[in-house]
Scaffold this motif. Sequence first.
Motif, short mmCIF file in Angstrom:
data_model
loop_
_atom_site.label_atom_id
_atom_site.label_comp_id
_atom_site.label_asym_id
_atom_site.label_seq_id
_atom_site.Cartn_x
_atom_site.Cartn_y
_atom_site.Cartn_z
N VAL A 138 -3.29 -5.73 -3.60
CA VAL A 138 -3.33 -6.35 -2.22
C VAL A 138 -2.09 -7.40 -2.39
CG1 VAL A 138 -4.42 -7.85 -0.69
CG2 VAL A 138 -5.64 -6.23 -2.05
N ALA A 184 0.79 -1.17 -0.01
CA ALA A 184 -0.07 -0.01 0.03
C ALA A 184 0.87 1.23 0.00
CB ALA A 184 -0.96 0.13 1.20
N GLU A 185 2.08 1.33 0.82
CA GLU A 185 2.60 2.57 0.54
C GLU A 185 3.59 2.86 -0.61
OE1 GLU A 185 5.33 -0.96 2.51
OE2 GLU A 185 3.17 -0.43 3.09
N LEU A 209 1.78 2.23 -3.64
CA LEU A 209 0.70 2.61 -4.51
C LEU A 209 0.87 4.20 -4.97
CD1 LEU A 209 -2.20 0.62 -3.25
CD2 LEU A 209 -0.40 0.03 -5.44
N SER A 253 -2.87 -7.20 -8.85
CA SER A 253 -2.99 -5.84 -9.11
C SER A 253 -3.89 -5.55 -10.10
CB SER A 253 -1.56 -5.09 -9.21
OG SER A 253 -0.66 -5.31 -8.36
N SER A 275 -4.65 -0.19 -8.05
CA SER A 275 -5.19 -0.86 -6.73
C SER A 275 -4.49 -2.27 -6.47
CB SER A 275 -6.83 -0.97 -6.52
OG SER A 275 -7.20 -1.92 -7.23
#
Length: 107
Positions: A92, A50-51, A53, A97, A90
């Motif tokens: 996970v 997440a960091e 993205l 992705s 986006s």
Amino acid sequence: NIDFLRRSLSCLIDNAIRYGKADAVIYIDLIATETVWTITVRDQGPGIAAEELPRLLQHPQRKGRGFGYGAGLAFVRLVAERHRAEATVSSVVGTGSSFSLHLPRLL
């Protein structure tokens, strides 16, 4: 220019193949609304933290000699901007992705 859009999609598909598992499925979706066409390429790769993205579609990045994000994603963002569109991502970790182009519908 349609050729730049084609190259952008080709880049997203190539990345999905390159970073995905050998037996993974790549999904390509097109959703049209009255105002926007959204093209999404989803993979079953390792995913992205997440960091990472917010920086992903910016300038090319490399992490030492390992995995990094190259000029292809920056190109996708620039092409989107030239077409008054938006590129989004986006992801996970461990799942995969999704990269989308949201293009204004002109007709």
